[in-house]
Design a protein around this motif. Structure first.
Motif, short mmCIF file in Angstrom:
data_model
loop_
_atom_site.label_atom_id
_atom_site.label_comp_id
_atom_site.label_asym_id
_atom_site.label_seq_id
_atom_site.Cartn_x
_atom_site.Cartn_y
_atom_site.Cartn_z
N ARG A 1 -14.15 0.57 2.38
CA ARG A 1 -14.40 -0.87 2.41
C ARG A 1 -13.35 -1.58 3.27
N ARG A 2 -12.11 -1.13 3.18
CA ARG A 2 -11.07 -1.71 4.03
C ARG A 2 -11.40 -1.49 5.51
N VAL B 1 -5.06 3.62 -3.35
CA VAL B 1 -6.41 3.15 -3.69
C VAL B 1 -6.58 3.15 -5.20
N THR B 2 -7.53 2.34 -5.67
CA THR B 2 -7.85 2.32 -7.09
C THR B 2 -9.16 3.05 -7.37
N GLU B 3 -9.93 3.30 -6.31
CA GLU B 3 -11.15 4.10 -6.45
C GLU B 3 -11.50 4.69 -5.08
N TYR C 1 0.81 -1.21 0.00
CA TYR C 1 0.00 0.00 0.00
C TYR C 1 0.85 1.27 0.00
N ASN D 1 -8.11 9.97 0.86
CA ASN D 1 -7.16 8.91 0.47
C ASN D 1 -5.75 9.46 0.20
N GLU E 1 -12.38 2.70 -1.66
CA GLU E 1 -11.64 1.50 -1.30
C GLU E 1 -11.22 1.51 0.16
N ASN E 2 -10.76 2.64 0.66
CA ASN E 2 -10.36 2.70 2.08
C ASN E 2 -11.56 2.55 3.01
N TYR F 1 -9.89 7.67 4.29
CA TYR F 1 -11.05 7.85 3.40
C TYR F 1 -11.65 9.24 3.59
#
Length: 346
Positions: free
Chosen positions: A319-320, A311-313, A26, A306, A316-317, A302
């Motif tokens: 959801r993590r 992140v790719t979108e 990451y 970010n 994502e953070n 998030y």
């Protein structure tokens, strides 16, 4: 980026045959570099995370010197060595002021994203125990604190509250409620340290599963990598983070008790008399705390847009964070079972 990494790789070896991305961390950008002789690893240190990358290299030098001097045949764990540039430096700074370093590549090895069986868990416990045993006699004060505040959960909680009060990103109800409900656990380990119940030693700082390298043939762990976070700290942060990574079923967000038992059994066998009664007392609080801490870090990042974790979108953070909080909730639900395992092993 690839052209830049080629030019950087040539600072460490004149003839480069191939470069490919390595791993999925990451924080840093990592490449495997093939040459006419031995392959090696090149990494760009994330300067937004590690503001003094020279300290990382200095710590790695101290660690490698300690391992050589220890010369313990019972310790089979290999640690990647720093490789110098052609001008005999431990790192290279490019025109963008990015810091690059090269490391030996552990051949015929692989990292895992999930535990395949209990034998894998036993190997991880053995390897983490070897690392802690190996570094026990290394004076932690000789190491730089490369990430001040890292694994100090009260600091992450304070930062979250600051960000929460100013962010324009809508809060997630589950995350906000979970943090509010369980924030009282945030100081469990730091308070124990202040009370003299736990002692500071050398820690890895980030012993998640994919930072252990398995021999492809024997399936035994031969190396532990990603040593940027090696620093003075509480070994319980390592224990909690390692168990969080290995015992987390990412589909159900459940904590796997059998993996926990296998890993802890081998870890504690390796540590032996180095693990005190107070150490045993704070294993469960560490297991509970680390997913809570990581959830706060993901969620705060998030809310800040970010800035820290790749992140790719945009969500994502989030959801993590949700995954870590659900894992923490499951650990709390299984408190008596986890404590029972620890009691059996004490």
């Amino acid at each position: 980026m690839l052209n830049m990494s080629i030019s950087v790789a040539q600072q460490f070896a004149p003839s480069i045959e191939n470069i490919e991305p390595l791993g999925n961390g990451y924080i840093n950008d990592t490449y495997l570099v093939s040459t006419s002789t031995k392959p090696f690893v090149v990494q760009k240190i994330n300067k937004h995370v590690f503001t003094n990358p020279e300290q990382i290299m200095a710590n790695l030098e101290v660690l490698n010197q300690h391992i050589v001097q220890a010369n313990n045949p019972q310790i089979t764990l290999k640690i990647p060595r720093l490789l110098q540039t052609q001008s005999q430096q431990n790192y290279f700074r490019d025109e963008q002021d990015d810091c690059w370093r090269a490391l030996t590549y552990i051949e015929n090895s692989e990292s895992l994203e999930a535990i395949r069986n209990l034998a894998d868990a036993e190997q991880v416990g053995l390897a983490l125990g070897q690392f802690h045993r190996l570094t026990r006699m290394l004076d932690a004060e000789k190491l730089h604190d490369t990430l001040p505040g890292f694994h100090i959960t009260p600091g992450y909680l304070r930062h979250y509250k600051q960000v929460k009060s100013s962010t324009k990103i809508p809060e997630d109800v589950f995350c906000a409620d979970f943090i509010a409900r369980y924030q009282s656990i945030n100081n469990d380990l730091e308070m124990a340290k202040e009370q003299g119940l736990l002692t500071t030693y050398v820690i890895h700082g980030d012993p998640k599963l994919n930072n252990f390298l398995f021999d492809k043939d024997t399936r035994k762990i031969i190396s532990i990598i990603d040593l940027d976070t090696v620093k003075p700290g509480l070994i319980h942060y390592d224990i909690g983070d390692c168990l969080r990574s290995c015992c987390h079923d990412t589909i159900t967000d459940q904590f796997n008790l059998e993996v926990c038992r296998a890993l802890l059994t081998c870890y504690l066998e390796e540590m032996g008399e180095l693990f005190s009664g107070n150490d045993y007392q704070f294993v469960y609080p560490a297991i509970r705390l680390i997913p809570f801490e990581l959830g706060i870090r993901f969620y705060t990042d998030y809310l800040e847009g970010n800035r820290y974790f790749k992140v790719t979108e945009p969500e994502e953070n989030l959801r993590r964070a949700l995954g870590q909080f659900r894992l923490c909730a499951n650990i709390i639900a299984q408190e008596s079972d986890i404590k029972g395992i620890i009691k059996q092993l004490a």
